[in-house]
Design a protein around this motif. Structure first.
Motif, PDB file in Angstrom:
ATOM      1  N   UNK A 147       0.812  -1.224   0.000  1.00  0.00           N
ATOM      2  CA  UNK A 147       0.000   0.000   0.000  1.00  0.00           C
ATOM      3  C   UNK A 147       0.846   1.276   0.000  1.00  0.00           C
ATOM      4  N   UNK A 174       7.194  -7.140  -9.474  1.00  0.00           N
ATOM      5  CA  UNK A 174       6.038  -7.791 -10.081  1.00  0.00           C
ATOM      6  C   UNK A 174       4.783  -7.644  -9.232  1.00  0.00           C
ATOM      7  N   UNK A 175       4.941  -7.130  -8.008  1.00  0.00           N
ATOM      8  CA  UNK A 175       3.759  -6.779  -7.216  1.00  0.00           C
ATOM      9  C   UNK A 175       3.442  -5.300  -7.419  1.00  0.00           C
ATOM     10  N   UNK A 176       4.502  -4.494  -7.377  1.00  0.00           N
ATOM     11  CA  UNK A 176       4.326  -3.047  -7.393  1.00  0.00           C
ATOM     12  C   UNK A 176       3.858  -2.508  -8.748  1.00  0.00           C
ATOM     13  N   UNK A 178       2.160  -3.895 -11.412  1.00  0.00           N
ATOM     14  CA  UNK A 178       0.746  -4.089 -11.773  1.00  0.00           C
ATOM     15  C   UNK A 178      -0.197  -3.306 -10.870  1.00  0.00           C
ATOM     16  N   UNK A 179       0.101  -3.280  -9.588  1.00  0.00           N
ATOM     17  CA  UNK A 179      -0.758  -2.569  -8.648  1.00  0.00           C
ATOM     18  C   UNK A 179      -0.858  -1.089  -9.041  1.00  0.00           C
ATOM     19  N   UNK A 181       0.026   0.304 -12.019  1.00  0.00           N
ATOM     20  CA  UNK A 181      -0.523   0.472 -13.374  1.00  0.00           C
ATOM     21  C   UNK A 181      -2.051   0.399 -13.324  1.00  0.00           C
ATOM     22  N   UNK A 182      -2.579  -0.524 -12.501  1.00  0.00           N
ATOM     23  CA  UNK A 182      -4.035  -0.633 -12.387  1.00  0.00           C
ATOM     24  C   UNK A 182      -4.601   0.633 -11.753  1.00  0.00           C
ATOM     25  N   UNK A 183      -3.878   1.172 -10.765  1.00  0.00           N
ATOM     26  CA  UNK A 183      -4.393   2.365 -10.097  1.00  0.00           C
ATOM     27  C   UNK A 183      -4.491   3.540 -11.058  1.00  0.00           C
ATOM     28  N   UNK A 185      -4.714   3.195 -14.196  1.00  0.00           N
ATOM     29  CA  UNK A 185      -5.461   2.682 -15.344  1.00  0.00           C
ATOM     30  C   UNK A 185      -4.692   2.789 -16.646  1.00  0.00           C
ATOM     31  N   UNK A 186      -3.527   2.178 -16.657  1.00  0.00           N
ATOM     32  CA  UNK A 186      -2.770   2.186 -17.896  1.00  0.00           C
ATOM     33  C   UNK A 186      -2.292   0.779 -18.209  1.00  0.00           C
ATOM     34  N   UNK A 187      -1.655   0.612 -19.368  1.00  0.00           N
ATOM     35  CA  UNK A 187      -1.183  -0.708 -19.796  1.00  0.00           C
ATOM     36  C   UNK A 187       0.162  -1.032 -19.186  1.00  0.00           C
ATOM     37  N   UNK A 188       0.419  -2.329 -19.073  1.00  0.00           N
ATOM     38  CA  UNK A 188       1.684  -2.781 -18.498  1.00  0.00           C
ATOM     39  C   UNK A 188       2.172  -3.954 -19.328  1.00  0.00           C
ATOM     40  N   UNK A 189       3.424  -3.896 -19.738  1.00  0.00           N
ATOM     41  CA  UNK A 189       3.995  -4.994 -20.505  1.00  0.00           C
ATOM     42  C   UNK A 189       5.069  -5.655 -19.654  1.00  0.00           C
ATOM     43  N   UNK A 223      -2.569   5.608 -23.865  1.00  0.00           N
ATOM     44  CA  UNK A 223      -2.536   5.777 -22.414  1.00  0.00           C
ATOM     45  C   UNK A 223      -1.158   6.221 -21.976  1.00  0.00           C
TER      46      UNK A 223
END
Ligand SMILES: Cc1cc2nc3c(=O)[nH]c(=O)nc-3n(C[C@H](O)[C@H](O)[C@H](O)COP(=O)(O)OP(=O)(O)OC[C@H]3O[C@@H](n4cnc5c(N)ncnc54)[C@H](O)[C@@H]3O)c2cc1C
Ligand SMILES: Nc1ncnc2c1ncn2[C@@H]1O[C@H](COP(=O)(O)O)[C@@H](O)[C@H]1O
Lengths: 399, 264
Positions: A147, A174-176, A178-179, A181-183, A185-189, A223
């Motif tokens: 958080x 790999x936790x940070x 995606x968390x 990017x989702x917040x 609201x963008x793409x993640x490769x 984005x």
């Protein structure tokens, strides 16, 4: 919304149609071919399928996608992963890449660091090509907890508006990534092996798919920021400049509320060296060519020096020289390390089956006809007892 | 204890190739299986249920055929299963997949624990879990190795943070993704398969979700776009070294390829 229309009559062999799709999105059921939810609109079926059988249909957009203002999003941000007072080397490698990309566009490189005491890390960063460091220093950042760390990265993105964000493909990253990017609201490769940037700031991201059998080229055109993770040892770390450069350090404070976490860390145990040959990044494998049991120590030393594991062929296990758990091959274990050095191994089919997909295969054998040279990337024709001791000498001199 | 496991159906083998000349995908077969990493997630959930009681529900997003993955989970011991399926989800990338899954989870009900696999063998991103946790507003922990204690309010576990193992207590609800070493998955049982034959797999479509805005799902809801796919360049060629100072050459090679860096 775009969809693929299927014209059944134009497909000569409908049962073969599913094979066309790399994403397994073509189904053949009850005599008819259909496109399933798996479809990524890669258009392989349109381009490579039977003529006219698969048609791209562009429906009126249900909602107009807001066009992003690329001018507002500039610079490349690197999340600097720290363990204790040191910087994870993958972060330095990304700083090197970020610098290369940002330079093309004349834009800045940003770094984000969080921790309970980060002065030393920030000082060290000044020796690398970073323009601005956003620093989050607070007891709440002592251990990685999702958080507060997400809140820090979100704050940096919201303030700096970087065009791209690079995060190491580590367990933490790999936790940070995606968390966050989702917040926003963008793409993640994930796990990009190649990155480049277009003049308009679009990031070209290439990553392996399907266990490396296919490469995918990915963009995030509408984005910002564009998020990518990169594994360790993919890019080159820039050399450390002896003088500290002009690093602008900005200390940021977050609201207490954002620092709250449901996670409490009880204890931390540093990792010992791996004991399983499958997990090792580096494997030194030995075969009958090492002559006698007493010689194993030499190769063990090499394995240790390279932070790797010792492995062997079957005859050495049969002779009781080495633990069966270290046997590679059909009747042993399969390894896929970043580097394997095969010493005095002929390269039988049974052995090769257990190591052929290793990233880099080096073989040392005094027989130029040895089969191992058919699978090796680097084949060294020579005596292991002259090459390996000399190599150890050089490794020792290096410190 | 309400436990939800996210599972996915993946191609049986990832042994697909691209013909370098034509660019056509070569796929040996179109069969599918349950993502092997998700077996560990399911096994973890089943063991927690045995310890703490409760219900294990599985959820998958995929085409109608993905029901087979849920049936397999039933045969392993899952109590209930949901299939999230709708043409509106076609073309979903990580963001759109995670968002759709989180919407479905909210539609199904409240969970104490959501368990994911480490990664899928087709998507192979290891990101869906973490993105889902954000949309659910719960903490997440990845690479969980052991679950030590679970009680109604919290779970104590050990996870692999890369350089170290971290032991931590997390308040529920939480989303975890488990490593493959956490346990040995049980085999599907024929008896349970027979017993669950009549059990319905509930379907969830866009209409069942609170957010019905199509542009948040599928291709429209996916920020990333695949520009092209191509075969990797294989270095099948062997470089033969047979003269000169071979040890020095090997040393320089290892240095250049960064094999002499400290591993971290
Ligand atoms: C059913 C079955 C399953 C098997 N499964 C396995 C398995 O899982 N794993 C496995 O390894 N084998 C397996 N084998 C055995 C396999 O067929 C080979 O016999 C074995 O791999 C050979 O091991 P090697 O390369 O160490 O020895 P050799 O074939 O004797 O090769 C030794 C090599 O060392 C070289 N050499 C000698 N001296 C030097 C020197 N000073 N410097 C450099 N090079 C030198 C020689 O040129 C030679 O190429 C299996 C066999 C069968 C029948
Ligand atoms: N379509 C899906 N349906 C359900 N769960 C999924 C789906 N995709 C991914 N997951 C879950 O997320 C984990 C990580 O997947 P990935 O990010 O694709 O590597 C998997 O092991 C599953 O637990």
């Amino acid at each position: 919304m775009k969809t693929i229309l299927v014209h059944q009559a134009l497909i000569p062999n409908p049962a073969d149609a599913p094979k066309l799709c790399p994403f397994g999105a073509i189904a053949f059921q009850e005599g008819s071919v259909s496109i399933t939810e798996q479809c990524r609109l890669c258009l392989v079926c349109v381009k490579k399928g039977p003529r006219g059988a698969f048609e791209l249909q562009e429906e009126q957009a249900t909602s107009q996608r807001p066009v992003i203002d690329r001018e507002k999003w500039q610079g490349i941000l690197v999340y600097v992963e720290r363990y204790g007072r040191s910087i994870h080397p993958v972060s330095l490698e990304m700083i090197g890449k970020a610098h290369e990309l940002a330079d093309k566009l004349g834009q800045p490189v940003y770094a984000v660091v969080a921790g309970d005491a980060v002065a030393q890390v920030v000082e060290e960063l000044a020796h690398y090509p970073v323009d601005v460091a956003y620093v989050y220093e607070h007891p709440a950042f002592k251990d990685f907890r999702i958080e507060p760390y997400t809140a820090a990265l979100e704050d940096a993105i919201g303030t700096l508006h970087p065009s791209a964000v690079l995060v190491g493909g580590t367990n933490i990253g790999r936790m940070l990534a995606p968390r966050t990017a989702a917040r926003v609201r963008t793409g993640l490769t994930a796990d990009c092996t190649f990155l480049d940037i277009q003049k308009n700031g679009d990031l070209d991201q290439i990553r392996p798919a399907f266990g490396g059998n296919i490469m995918a080229h990915i963009r995030t055109p509408n984005h910002r920021p564009q998020f990518a993770t990169v594994r360790y040892k993919i890019f080159d770390a820039p050399s450390r400049s002896p003088q500290a450069g002009q690093l602008a350090v900005v200390h940021r404070t977050l609201r207490e509320q954002s620092l709250h976490s449901a996670v409490s860390v009880l204890s931390e145990t540093p990792k010992g060296a791996g004991v399983f040959i499958e997990d090792a990044d580096v494997v030194v494998a030995v075969g009958k060519g090492i002559g006698k049991r007493e010689n194993i120590g030499l190769f063990e030393t090499l394995a240790t020096k390279l932070h790797g594991q010792l492995a062997c062929t079957r005859p050495l296990v049969e002779d009781g020289w080495i633990d069966p758990r270290r046997q590679i091959g059909l009747s042993g274990r399969t390894v896929k390390p970043k580097l394997i050095i095969a010493c005095g191994i002929s390269g039988s089919v049974q052995f090769v089956a257990g190591m052929k997909s290793s990233d880099c295969i080096v073989a040392i054998n005094n027989d130029p006809q040895a089969a191992i040279f058919n699978v090796a990337h680097i084949g060294i024709v020579g005596d292991v007892f002259s090459i390996v001791p000399a190599l150890l000498d050089k490794l020792a001199k290096r410190g | 204890m309400e436990i939800l496991v996210l599972i996915k159906q993946v191609p049986l083998d990832s042994n697909v190739g691209v013909d370098p000349k034509t660019g056509v995908i070569k796929r040996e077969n179109a069969e599918t299986k349950l993502n092997p990493y998700d077996l560990f997630a399911l096994e973890t959930a089943l063991r927690l249920k045995e310890l703490a009681g409760g219900i294990v529900t599985v959820l998958t997003m995929g085409p109608p055929q993905a029901e087979a993955a849920i049936r397999e989970a039933f045969a392993m011991g899952a109590d209930a299963g949901y299939l999230l399926t709708d043409r509106a989800f076609a073309g979903s990338d990580v963001l759109a997949t995670s968002y759709a899954l989180s919407q479905a989870i909210k539609a199904i009900g409240a969970f104490d624990l959501v368990v994911c696999g480490k990664q899928t063998t087709d998507g192979d991103t290891a990101q869906v879990g973490s993105e889902c946790s954000e949309f659910l507003g719960v903490p997440c922990l990845a690479n969980v190795q052991t679950i030590e204690v679970i009680d109604p309010g919290a779970v104590t576990l050990v996870y692999d943070a890369g350089n170290s193992f971290i032991r931590a207590t997390v308040q529920l609800p939480v989303l975890i993704s488990v490593d493959k070493d956490i346990c040995q998955p049980r085999l599907p049982s024929w008896n349970r398969m027979q017993a669950s034959k009549g059990r319905v797999v509930k379907k969830i479509t866009l209409d069942d979700l609170a957010d019905k805005n199509r542009s948040h799902y599928g291709l429209d809801g996916s920020p990333t776009q695949v520009v092209r796919i191509f075969p990797p360049e294989h270095e099948t060629t062997t470089e033969l070294w047979d003269d000169g100072d071979l040890a020095s050459r090997l040393f320089s090679f290892l240095q250049e390829k960064k094999f002499l860096q400290e591993l971290a």
